[in-house]
Each structure stands twice: as structure tokens, then as C-alpha cells.
Motif scaffolding. Structure first.
Motif, PDB file in Angstrom:
ATOM      1  N   ILE A   1      -2.458  -1.303 -11.120  1.00 12.15           N
ATOM      2  CA  ILE A   1      -2.348  -0.686  -9.793  1.00 12.15           C
ATOM      3  C   ILE A   1      -3.699  -0.084  -9.430  1.00 12.15           C
ATOM      4  CG2 ILE A   1      -1.232   1.167  -8.469  1.00 12.15           C
ATOM      5  CD1 ILE A   1       1.169   0.793 -10.499  1.00 12.15           C
ATOM      6  N   GLU A   2      -4.186  -0.421  -8.262  1.00 18.82           N
ATOM      7  CA  GLU A   2      -5.488   0.098  -7.839  1.00 18.82           C
ATOM      8  C   GLU A   2      -5.283   1.457  -7.171  1.00 18.82           C
ATOM      9  OE1 GLU A   2      -9.535  -1.490  -5.607  1.00 18.82           O
ATOM     10  OE2 GLU A   2      -7.933  -2.884  -6.137  1.00 18.82           O
ATOM     11  N   VAL A   3      -5.904   2.476  -7.716  1.00 20.66           N
ATOM     12  CA  VAL A   3      -5.797   3.831  -7.164  1.00 20.66           C
ATOM     13  C   VAL A   3      -7.152   4.205  -6.572  1.00 20.66           C
ATOM     14  CG1 VAL A   3      -5.161   6.224  -7.598  1.00 20.66           C
ATOM     15  CG2 VAL A   3      -4.125   4.402  -8.967  1.00 20.66           C
ATOM     16  N   LEU A   4      -7.172   4.389  -5.250  1.00 18.76           N
ATOM     17  CA  LEU A   4      -8.423   4.708  -4.560  1.00 18.76           C
ATOM     18  C   LEU A   4      -8.369   6.160  -4.069  1.00 18.76           C
ATOM     19  CD1 LEU A   4      -8.848   1.425  -2.479  1.00 18.76           C
ATOM     20  CD2 LEU A   4      -9.910   2.006  -4.671  1.00 18.76           C
TER      21      LEU A   4
ATOM     22  N   ILE B   1       0.860  -1.186   0.000  1.00 16.05           N
ATOM     23  CA  ILE B   1       0.000   0.000   0.000  1.00 16.05           C
ATOM     24  C   ILE B   1       0.895   1.233   0.000  1.00 16.05           C
ATOM     25  CG2 ILE B   1      -1.574   1.418   1.389  1.00 16.05           C
ATOM     26  CD1 ILE B   1      -3.024  -1.090   2.213  1.00 16.05           C
ATOM     27  N   ILE B   2       0.530   2.179  -0.831  1.00 22.53           N
ATOM     28  CA  ILE B   2       1.232   3.465  -0.886  1.00 22.53           C
ATOM     29  C   ILE B   2       0.241   4.538  -0.474  1.00 22.53           C
ATOM     30  CG2 ILE B   2       2.291   5.164  -2.422  1.00 22.53           C
ATOM     31  CD1 ILE B   2       3.260   2.662  -4.065  1.00 22.53           C
ATOM     32  N   ILE B   3       0.579   5.280   0.557  1.00 19.79           N
ATOM     33  CA  ILE B   3      -0.293   6.371   1.000  1.00 19.79           C
ATOM     34  C   ILE B   3       0.232   7.669   0.400  1.00 19.79           C
ATOM     35  CG2 ILE B   3      -1.268   7.583   2.977  1.00 19.79           C
ATOM     36  CD1 ILE B   3      -0.819   5.084   4.650  1.00 19.79           C
ATOM     37  N   GLY B   4      -0.577   8.272  -0.459  1.00 20.99           N
ATOM     38  CA  GLY B   4      -0.186   9.509  -1.133  1.00 20.99           C
ATOM     39  C   GLY B   4      -0.122   9.315  -2.635  1.00 20.99           C
ATOM     40  N   GLY B   5      -1.072   9.893  -3.348  1.00 19.99           N
ATOM     41  CA  GLY B   5      -1.116   9.762  -4.800  1.00 19.99           C
ATOM     42  C   GLY B   5      -0.509  10.952  -5.499  1.00 19.99           C
ATOM     43  N   GLY B   6       0.701  11.298  -5.079  1.00 17.81           N
ATOM     44  CA  GLY B   6       1.437  12.373  -5.735  1.00 17.81           C
ATOM     45  C   GLY B   6       2.571  11.814  -6.573  1.00 17.81           C
ATOM     46  N   ALA B   7       3.557  12.661  -6.843  1.00 20.66           N
ATOM     47  CA  ALA B   7       4.676  12.261  -7.702  1.00 20.66           C
ATOM     48  C   ALA B   7       5.404  11.039  -7.156  1.00 20.66           C
ATOM     49  CB  ALA B   7       5.648  13.438  -7.837  1.00 20.66           C
ATOM     50  N   ALA B   8       5.824  11.093  -5.895  1.00 14.79           N
ATOM     51  CA  ALA B   8       6.583   9.990  -5.307  1.00 14.79           C
ATOM     52  C   ALA B   8       5.740   8.721  -5.224  1.00 14.79           C
ATOM     53  CB  ALA B   8       7.094  10.389  -3.918  1.00 14.79           C
ATOM     54  N   GLY B   9       4.471   8.858  -4.859  1.00 13.69           N
ATOM     55  CA  GLY B   9       3.595   7.704  -4.706  1.00 13.69           C
ATOM     56  C   GLY B   9       3.388   6.955  -6.010  1.00 13.69           C
ATOM     57  N   PHE B  10       3.046   7.669  -7.066  1.00 18.77           N
ATOM     58  CA  PHE B  10       2.836   7.027  -8.362  1.00 18.77           C
ATOM     59  C   PHE B  10       4.132   6.436  -8.912  1.00 18.77           C
ATOM     60  CE2 PHE B  10      -1.404   8.790  -8.605  1.00 18.77           C
ATOM     61  CZ  PHE B  10      -2.067   7.942  -9.492  1.00 18.77           C
ATOM     62  N   PHE B  11       5.232   7.184  -8.757  1.00 26.78           N
ATOM     63  CA  PHE B  11       6.513   6.717  -9.290  1.00 26.78           C
ATOM     64  C   PHE B  11       6.924   5.416  -8.609  1.00 26.78           C
ATOM     65  CE2 PHE B  11      11.112   7.048 -10.262  1.00 26.78           C
ATOM     66  CZ  PHE B  11      11.033   7.380 -11.603  1.00 26.78           C
ATOM     67  N   ALA B  12       6.737   5.353  -7.292  1.00 31.31           N
ATOM     68  CA  ALA B  12       7.076   4.132  -6.556  1.00 31.31           C
ATOM     69  C   ALA B  12       6.188   2.983  -6.985  1.00 31.31           C
ATOM     70  CB  ALA B  12       6.946   4.373  -5.052  1.00 31.31           C
ATOM     71  N   ALA B  13       4.888   3.216  -7.070  1.00 32.27           N
ATOM     72  CA  ALA B  13       3.941   2.154  -7.421  1.00 32.27           C
ATOM     73  C   ALA B  13       4.253   1.557  -8.787  1.00 32.27           C
ATOM     74  CB  ALA B  13       2.521   2.707  -7.392  1.00 32.27           C
ATOM     75  N   ILE B  14       4.508   2.410  -9.753  1.00 30.36           N
ATOM     76  CA  ILE B  14       4.791   1.948 -11.116  1.00 30.36           C
ATOM     77  C   ILE B  14       6.072   1.118 -11.151  1.00 30.36           C
ATOM     78  CG2 ILE B  14       5.402   2.710 -13.460  1.00 30.36           C
ATOM     79  CD1 ILE B  14       3.543   5.221 -12.795  1.00 30.36           C
ATOM     80  N   ASN B  15       7.109   1.577 -10.454  1.00 29.43           N
ATOM     81  CA  ASN B  15       8.376   0.852 -10.450  1.00 29.43           C
ATOM     82  C   ASN B  15       8.283  -0.479  -9.700  1.00 29.43           C
ATOM     83  OD1 ASN B  15      10.659   2.401 -11.856  1.00 29.43           O
ATOM     84  ND2 ASN B  15       9.638   4.009 -10.698  1.00 29.43           N
ATOM     85  N   ILE B  16       7.517  -0.503  -8.615  1.00 29.06           N
ATOM     86  CA  ILE B  16       7.306  -1.769  -7.892  1.00 29.06           C
ATOM     87  C   ILE B  16       6.606  -2.767  -8.815  1.00 29.06           C
ATOM     88  CG2 ILE B  16       6.094  -2.892  -5.989  1.00 29.06           C
ATOM     89  CD1 ILE B  16       6.377  -0.189  -4.449  1.00 29.06           C
ATOM     90  N   ALA B  17       5.555  -2.314  -9.482  1.00 27.18           N
ATOM     91  CA  ALA B  17       4.776  -3.182 -10.368  1.00 27.18           C
ATOM     92  C   ALA B  17       5.608  -3.682 -11.536  1.00 27.18           C
ATOM     93  CB  ALA B  17       3.553  -2.434 -10.877  1.00 27.18           C
ATOM     94  N   GLU B  18       6.455  -2.821 -12.069  1.00 26.20           N
ATOM     95  CA  GLU B  18       7.295  -3.210 -13.200  1.00 26.20           C
ATOM     96  C   GLU B  18       8.313  -4.279 -12.776  1.00 26.20           C
ATOM     97  OE1 GLU B  18       9.442  -0.859 -16.783  1.00 26.20           O
ATOM     98  OE2 GLU B  18      10.133  -0.304 -14.775  1.00 26.20           O
TER      99      GLU B  18
END
Length: 409
Positions: free
Chosen positions: A129-132, A7-24
Motif C-alpha cells: 500500500i502506497e502511503v503518501l 484512494i483513501i484520504i486520511g491516514g488515521g485508524a479508519a484509513g489504514f484499517f480499510a486499506a489493509i483489509n482491501i489489500a488483503e
């Protein structure tokens, strides 16, 4: 209760960048971003006047870290792992080409922050990635087994409960979330504004907003604070890089002064003595010319005229008629003009603070908490901030990427 691997708390620059790289790096992981607002990436949207200042064209880690009043030492290692060149390559691989402007700032070629936002949203969708959205986190707890071993994290929002094995905090300068982290057990350095302009009421600059002196030296009197660069005169005082650098590096000290202090501006970056000698030469070479009309030292004409008037030199006075007192006064205005600062203003929409999670409690090889294994940080939630120019985003990309490597394993 909904369970995710990450889970990533915060849908800003760092949050999205981390999520995408984890998923990749590990497509098998179930990843969720929790964003408190109705939409994310708001700071990306307004950055650089809506163009998104993605990073800065500085490619040497030892030079790049000098732009971080807080975080300089800690970011040196991370920048050797992921920095400007890697950021450029990351975006170009996803069809977003960046360009370098004269001052080193880097923007998408489209000159639109929406290009970056679309890239992130598209990548998040591609990787499932699920974005809520509208998920306002109210509590954060460590889950432990019967024998006291950590088993992950529990996150509660006003709407529902979540659980995860690994958790990344990318909430930026959120005072509310800093309090949740303090409650969990982390130390948070109290926040103060970091990037701001100076409020100055002074007759020398009152009628010349918009004037730019291209290369000045500014010193905060009775302090070690000093900077160089362009200076912009505004309706409320002074701005531009020379001022913004002072505000960033002097964030704590200027807060202690309650934003009331004096600055000394050297408009020509010469000593008083050298300036005086040159003025005496001009007294001879321009003897019949009026001082007021002919700006010197490549200064903007309107600024030159205000400094001339402040030196008690009438608009019709010729160079040949200047006396010693007037020459001294003009040299003083050019090399050591003192201004009273009374307050600050936010720099555009880019509100940045000094403060955040204490850097001593973070492992900067992975951006993981030293107190809670599996808890990671990225971006301005940490006590890291930078001068303007794309550096705060580069910190976000670097931290998010190194955290993603650790979290995807």
C-alpha cells in the motif's frame, strides 16, 4: 496525474484499517493512502493516554449501539457484521493481543499505542500500500464520461493530481474536508463538541481536586439529560464517565445553551426522603460522634466534609445535636446538590465532535455514498460519535471493514 484503483484520504485508524483489509481481500488492487500530515495515526498515538483504547468489551450489538448518541440506529446492522469480537480476532491474527480492563476498555497487552501503529505500518508495507504524507487535499471531483456516466474520482493536493475508481474518505472531524464534501454535493451536519468536561467554580469542590465519587447520578436541570457513574472533581470542575456521557448525549442541547447550565448531583443515588430517614437513624446510632469526621455512604472523606460544611454544620457538631434544618440541608447536599456549569474543557487529547456527513445519505450495508457510487466513508467523518471507552474506534473498524468488502470486489 497518478491513477490508483483505490484512494483513501486520511491516514488515521479508519484509513489504514480499510486499506489493509482491501489489500488483503484483493491483492491485485493498487491502493494509496493520502495523509495531510508528515506522519499518520496521530489519534491512535494519543488515545487512552498513549495506550490506545482499541475497543470495548461489549459483545452484544444491541447493547453496543447504546453508546452512540448519533449513529445508534444506523450501526446496529453493521455491528452484526463486524464488531468487538472480530476486532479482537483481527489484531490477534497479526500478533497484537488485547486485554480487558475492569471498566471494559480494551488495550494492547503492551500498554503502548505504538504496538497498534507498528502493526498498521507493517501490514501496509506487506501489502504494498502506497502511503503518501504531506498531501493536503485541495479539491475533490467526480469524473464523468461524455454521456454523463461516472468514471471515478479526481483528487487534487497542493503537490499533485490523482485519479481513482473508488474513493474512501476517512478524514475524521475535519471541518475543511466537510466543506469539500458539501461542495461535491453531500449534506454535512454542523459540528459541535461531543466529549468534554464541565467547568464549575464552586466552594464545595474548589479545594478537593482528585476526589472521586464512585457512583453518582447527574441531571442537567430543565432537560431530559441524565447519567450515572463515577464523578471526578478536577481543578476546573467535574469529569469522569458520568459527566462525559452527558456531554456526548447532550452535545447539541448543551451547545445551544452555550455551555452555561445547572446540574443536579445525587452523590448517593437515594431519594431525599430515604436519605433523610437514614440521617435521622444516624442521629441516634452515632449520637456522640462528630458529623464532620466520620464520612457516610462510602463517600470520600474530603467530599463528605465539604457537603457537611455547606449544610451549615460546624466541624465539632455531634450527630445528636443536629436540628431539623441541618438534617434537611445535609440530605439536600447528598441527593440534590446543584452546581453552575460555566463552560467546557476538552477531555484529555481525545477531541470528538458531533456532526459530519448526514447519515441519510449513506448506505450502511457498505458505508457507500447514496449520491456517488464508488465513494465510501469510515470513522468520524460521518455524523457518528460515541462516549469514551473505545467506542469511537470500534465505529472506525466496523465502517472501514464493511467499506473494504465492497471496495475490494
Amino acid at each position: 496525474m497518478r491513477h490508483f484503483d483505490v484512494i483513501i484520504i486520511g491516514g488515521g485508524a479508519a484509513g489504514f484499517f480499510a486499506a489493509i483489509n482491501i489489500a488483503e481481500q484483493n491483492p491485485a488492487l493498487q491502493i494509496c493512502i493520502l495523509e495531510k500530515n508528515k506522519e499518520g495515526l496521530q489519534k491512535v498515538k494519543v488515545s487512552g493516554g498513549g495506550r490506545c483504547n482499541v475497543t470495548h468489551a461489549e459483545f452484544i450489538p444491541q447493547e453496543l449501539v447504546l453508546n452512540y448518541p448519533r449513529g445508534e440506529k444506523e450501526l446496529l446492522g453493521p455491528f452484526h457484521q463486524f464488531m468487538t469480537g472480530d476486532t479482537i480476532e483481527w489484531f490477534e491474527k497479526r500478533g497484537v493481543e488485547l486485554k480487558i480492563e475492569e471498566d471494559g476498555r480494551m488495550f494492547p497487552v503492551s500498554d503502548s499505542s505504538q504496538t497498534i501503529i507498528n502493526c498498521f505500518l507493517s501490514e501496509a508495507e506487506t501489502y504494498g500500500i502506497e502511503v503518501l504524507y504531506s498531501q493536503n487535499v485541495t479539491s475533490l471531483d467526480v469524473e464523468k464520461s461524455i454521456d454523463g456516466e461516472m468514471e471515478g474520482f479526481k483528487v487534487q493536493t497542493k503537490e499533485m493530481d490523482f485519479a481513482c475508481d473508488k474513493l474512501l474518505i476517512a478524514t475524521g472531524s475535519s471541518v475543511k474536508f466537510w466543506k469539500l464534501l458539501e461542495r461535491l454535493g453531500h449534506t454535512v451536519v454542523a459540528p459541535v463538541p461531543s466529549l468534554f468536561t464541565f467547568n464549575i467554580k464552586d466552594k464545595r469542590i474548589a479545594d478537593i481536586p482528585g476526589v472521586v465519587a464512585l457512583d453518582v447520578e447527574v441531571t442537567v436541570l430543565d432537560s431530559y439529560l441524565r447519567s450515572e457513574g463515577p464523578l471526578l472533581i478536577t481543578h476546573w470542575g467535574m469529569s469522569a464517565p458520568s459527566i462525559l456521557k452527558l456531554s456526548a448525549f447532550g452535545a447539541l442541547e448543551l451547545a445551544e445553551k452555550n455551555y452555561q447550565f445547572q446540574i443536579e448531583v445525587n452523590f448517593i443515588k437515594q431519594s431525599f426522603e430515604d436519605c433523610l430517614a437514614m440521617l435521622k437513624d444516624l442521629k441516634q446510632s452515632l449520637a456522640k460522634k462528630t458529623v464532620y469526621k466520620l464520612a457516610q455512604y462510602e463517600l470520600p472523606k474530603r467530599l463528605w466534609q465539604q457537603l457537611v460544611l455547606t449544610a451549615n454544620i460546624n466541624p465539632d457538631t455531634r450527630w445528636a445535636d443536629l436540628n431539623k434544618e441541618q438534617l434537611d440541608a445535609l440530605a439536600s447536599q447528598l441527593t440534590k446538590a446543584v452546581f453552575e456549569v460555566d463552560g467546557k474543557s476538552t477531555f484529555k487529547d481525545e477531541f470528538v465532535t458531533a456532526g459530519g456527513v448526514d447519515l441519510k445519505e449513506v448506505n450502511f450495508k457498505t458505508f457507500e455514498s447514496k449520491l456517488f457510487p464508488g465513494l465510501f466513508f469510515a470513522g468520524e467523518v460521518l455524523n457518528i460519535d460515541a462516549v469514551t471507552g473505545g467506542f469511537n474506534f470500534q465505529n472506525a473498524w466496523t465502517g472501514a471493514y464493511l467499506a473494504s468488502k465492497a471496495m475490494s470486489s
